[in-house]
Scaffold this motif. Sequence first.
Motif, PDB file in Angstrom:
ATOM      1  N   ALA A 174       0.862  -1.181   0.000  1.00  0.00           N
ATOM      2  CA  ALA A 174       0.000   0.000   0.000  1.00  0.00           C
ATOM      3  C   ALA A 174       0.894   1.225   0.000  1.00  0.00           C
ATOM      4  CB  ALA A 174      -0.917   0.000   1.222  1.00  0.00           C
ATOM      5  N   GLU A 175       0.767   2.040  -1.051  1.00  0.00           N
ATOM      6  CA  GLU A 175       1.664   3.181  -1.199  1.00  0.00           C
ATOM      7  C   GLU A 175       0.901   4.483  -0.998  1.00  0.00           C
ATOM      8  OE1 GLU A 175       4.996   4.808  -4.404  1.00  0.00           O
ATOM      9  OE2 GLU A 175       3.963   2.904  -4.707  1.00  0.00           O
ATOM     10  N   THR A 176       1.494   5.411  -0.336  1.00  0.00           N
ATOM     11  CA  THR A 176       1.027   6.751   0.053  1.00  0.00           C
ATOM     12  C   THR A 176       0.656   6.764   1.536  1.00  0.00           C
ATOM     13  OG1 THR A 176      -1.364   6.586  -0.369  1.00  0.00           O
ATOM     14  CG2 THR A 176       0.047   7.172  -2.252  1.00  0.00           C
ATOM     15  N   VAL A 177       0.785   7.931   2.120  1.00  0.00           N
ATOM     16  CA  VAL A 177       0.437   8.129   3.530  1.00  0.00           C
ATOM     17  C   VAL A 177      -1.049   7.850   3.737  1.00  0.00           C
ATOM     18  CG1 VAL A 177       0.303   9.816   5.394  1.00  0.00           C
ATOM     19  CG2 VAL A 177       2.280   9.811   3.866  1.00  0.00           C
ATOM     20  N   HIS A 178      -1.869   8.288   2.779  1.00  0.00           N
ATOM     21  CA  HIS A 178      -3.318   8.101   2.914  1.00  0.00           C
ATOM     22  C   HIS A 178      -3.674   6.628   3.047  1.00  0.00           C
ATOM     23  CE1 HIS A 178      -7.618   8.528   2.304  1.00  0.00           C
ATOM     24  NE2 HIS A 178      -7.542   7.670   1.307  1.00  0.00           N
ATOM     25  N   LEU A 179      -3.106   5.764   2.186  1.00  0.00           N
ATOM     26  CA  LEU A 179      -3.435   4.347   2.251  1.00  0.00           C
ATOM     27  C   LEU A 179      -2.930   3.709   3.543  1.00  0.00           C
ATOM     28  CD1 LEU A 179      -3.002   2.970  -1.387  1.00  0.00           C
ATOM     29  CD2 LEU A 179      -5.105   3.326  -0.092  1.00  0.00           C
ATOM     30  N   LEU A 180      -1.783   4.169   4.034  1.00  0.00           N
ATOM     31  CA  LEU A 180      -1.300   3.678   5.328  1.00  0.00           C
ATOM     32  C   LEU A 180      -2.296   4.044   6.422  1.00  0.00           C
ATOM     33  CD1 LEU A 180       0.718   2.520   7.338  1.00  0.00           C
ATOM     34  CD2 LEU A 180       1.988   4.687   7.202  1.00  0.00           C
ATOM     35  N   GLU A 181      -2.760   5.277   6.416  1.00  0.00           N
ATOM     36  CA  GLU A 181      -3.733   5.714   7.421  1.00  0.00           C
ATOM     37  C   GLU A 181      -5.042   4.936   7.294  1.00  0.00           C
ATOM     38  OE1 GLU A 181      -2.302  10.370   7.968  1.00  0.00           O
ATOM     39  OE2 GLU A 181      -3.859   9.860   6.505  1.00  0.00           O
ATOM     40  N   GLU A 182      -5.468   4.678   6.046  1.00  0.00           N
ATOM     41  CA  GLU A 182      -6.700   3.925   5.833  1.00  0.00           C
ATOM     42  C   GLU A 182      -6.566   2.486   6.319  1.00  0.00           C
ATOM     43  OE1 GLU A 182      -9.922   5.037   4.096  1.00  0.00           O
ATOM     44  OE2 GLU A 182      -8.932   6.561   5.312  1.00  0.00           O
ATOM     45  N   ALA A 183      -5.412   1.882   6.095  1.00  0.00           N
ATOM     46  CA  ALA A 183      -5.183   0.516   6.563  1.00  0.00           C
ATOM     47  C   ALA A 183      -5.256   0.452   8.084  1.00  0.00           C
ATOM     48  CB  ALA A 183      -3.836   0.007   6.065  1.00  0.00           C
ATOM     49  N   LEU A 184      -4.641   1.424   8.734  1.00  0.00           N
ATOM     50  CA  LEU A 184      -4.663   1.464  10.204  1.00  0.00           C
ATOM     51  C   LEU A 184      -6.078   1.717  10.714  1.00  0.00           C
ATOM     52  CD1 LEU A 184      -1.424   3.576  10.765  1.00  0.00           C
ATOM     53  CD2 LEU A 184      -1.714   1.136  11.276  1.00  0.00           C
ATOM     54  N   ARG A 185      -6.787   2.639  10.086  1.00  0.00           N
ATOM     55  CA  ARG A 185      -8.153   2.963  10.502  1.00  0.00           C
ATOM     56  C   ARG A 185      -9.088   1.783  10.306  1.00  0.00           C
ATOM     57  NH1 ARG A 185     -12.859   5.278   8.234  1.00  0.00           N
ATOM     58  NH2 ARG A 185     -11.971   5.435   6.142  1.00  0.00           N
ATOM     59  N   SER A 186      -8.797   0.953   9.302  1.00  0.00           N
ATOM     60  CA  SER A 186      -9.660  -0.180   8.979  1.00  0.00           C
ATOM     61  C   SER A 186      -9.349  -1.411   9.814  1.00  0.00           C
ATOM     62  CB  SER A 186      -9.531  -0.524   7.486  1.00  0.00           C
ATOM     63  OG  SER A 186      -9.829   0.599   6.687  1.00  0.00           O
ATOM     64  N   GLY A 187      -8.334  -1.314  10.657  1.00  0.00           N
ATOM     65  CA  GLY A 187      -7.986  -2.443  11.509  1.00  0.00           C
ATOM     66  C   GLY A 187      -7.192  -3.525  10.828  1.00  0.00           C
ATOM     67  N   CYS A 188      -6.622  -3.227   9.666  1.00  0.00           N
ATOM     68  CA  CYS A 188      -5.791  -4.205   8.972  1.00  0.00           C
ATOM     69  C   CYS A 188      -4.438  -4.332   9.670  1.00  0.00           C
ATOM     70  CB  CYS A 188      -5.570  -3.802   7.513  1.00  0.00           C
ATOM     71  SG  CYS A 188      -7.071  -3.796   6.509  1.00  0.00           S
ATOM     72  N   ARG A 189      -3.840  -5.481   9.565  1.00  0.00           N
ATOM     73  CA  ARG A 189      -2.524  -5.683  10.150  1.00  0.00           C
ATOM     74  C   ARG A 189      -1.464  -5.119   9.209  1.00  0.00           C
ATOM     75  NH1 ARG A 189       0.640 -11.390  11.371  1.00  0.00           N
ATOM     76  NH2 ARG A 189       2.472 -10.436  12.359  1.00  0.00           N
ATOM     77  N   VAL A 190      -0.726  -4.143   9.682  1.00  0.00           N
ATOM     78  CA  VAL A 190       0.374  -3.556   8.915  1.00  0.00           C
ATOM     79  C   VAL A 190       1.666  -4.209   9.411  1.00  0.00           C
ATOM     80  CG1 VAL A 190       1.592  -1.440   8.289  1.00  0.00           C
ATOM     81  CG2 VAL A 190      -0.899  -1.398   8.638  1.00  0.00           C
ATOM     82  N   ARG A 191       2.305  -4.955   8.541  1.00  0.00           N
ATOM     83  CA  ARG A 191       3.484  -5.718   8.950  1.00  0.00           C
ATOM     84  C   ARG A 191       4.729  -4.842   9.037  1.00  0.00           C
ATOM     85  NH1 ARG A 191       3.351 -11.242   8.772  1.00  0.00           N
ATOM     86  NH2 ARG A 191       1.404 -12.205   8.072  1.00  0.00           N
ATOM     87  N   GLN A 192       4.883  -3.936   8.069  1.00  0.00           N
ATOM     88  CA  GLN A 192       6.081  -3.097   8.060  1.00  0.00           C
ATOM     89  C   GLN A 192       5.832  -1.856   7.218  1.00  0.00           C
ATOM     90  OE1 GLN A 192       9.688  -5.153   7.014  1.00  0.00           O
ATOM     91  NE2 GLN A 192      10.995  -3.451   7.580  1.00  0.00           N
ATOM     92  N   VAL A 193       6.535  -0.800   7.553  1.00  0.00           N
ATOM     93  CA  VAL A 193       6.450   0.448   6.795  1.00  0.00           C
ATOM     94  C   VAL A 193       7.854   0.849   6.353  1.00  0.00           C
ATOM     95  CG1 VAL A 193       5.866   2.906   6.884  1.00  0.00           C
ATOM     96  CG2 VAL A 193       4.372   1.227   7.999  1.00  0.00           C
ATOM     97  N   LEU A 194       7.971   1.191   5.081  1.00  0.00           N
ATOM     98  CA  LEU A 194       9.199   1.759   4.546  1.00  0.00           C
ATOM     99  C   LEU A 194       8.929   3.232   4.263  1.00  0.00           C
ATOM    100  CD1 LEU A 194      10.165  -0.981   1.911  1.00  0.00           C
ATOM    101  CD2 LEU A 194      10.753  -0.900   4.337  1.00  0.00           C
TER     102      LEU A 194
END
Length: 229
Positions: free
Chosen positions: A1-21
């Motif tokens: 998932a690329e862009t700050v917005h998609l990272l925020e959406e993933a977190l807001r949606s309760g998805c598991r974020v494994r790593q951020v570059l």
Amino acid sequence: AETVHLLEEALRSGCRVRQVLAAESAREQLPPLDGIKLAILPDGLLQKISGTETSQGVLALVEPPEWKQEQLFAGRALVVVLDGLQDPGNAGAIVRAAEAFGASGAIFLKGTASPFNPKTLRASAGSLFRVPFLYGMDPALAHAAFHEHRTALYAAVPARAGADVRAVADADLTTPCALIIGNEGRGVGSEWRRVAESVSIPTVAVESLNAAMAAGILLYEARRQRSQR
């Protein structure tokens, strides 16, 4: 998932974020990442591995949600079916419209652009983290599922496709139903045209619309009808 917005959406949606570059220059744009692995890279290196021409400097590895067929038919089902769409931008935009107008889910039939394509995900603006969907489904299995759940089928076709086509506003979209959006070039496949009622969007001067735009109008009409009953 690329862009700050998609990272925020993933977190807001309760998805598991494994790593951020993240690029060094994007460090200050990051939301709180409690317990998530973070790697800061030189801007040039992040740009090289980015899937976009002008990167925002943030890439996230997100575990996609897993959905079951029953979740697509929960309540008064409104399912959007993507039948061989090739453009991931169209596919993602349709899922975005599906969420906006209260659809219960989406089915990506075999031969349709992948929901896991980065372009599809960007076009969905995060809706793919929340809208129940099935991917790579065989048309015969999809048809059996609709039959099992007593779901009416409507195939989107151009207004001039034939005498048996009715305007979408004249169709009853208040009952459990599925809206089938076809390939950008050939439209809805013949196997679906045989089992679904054909509906169209009345237009002036042009015969057909972009797949994502047409899907948005059909989903809006379903929402309009349902809000009145």
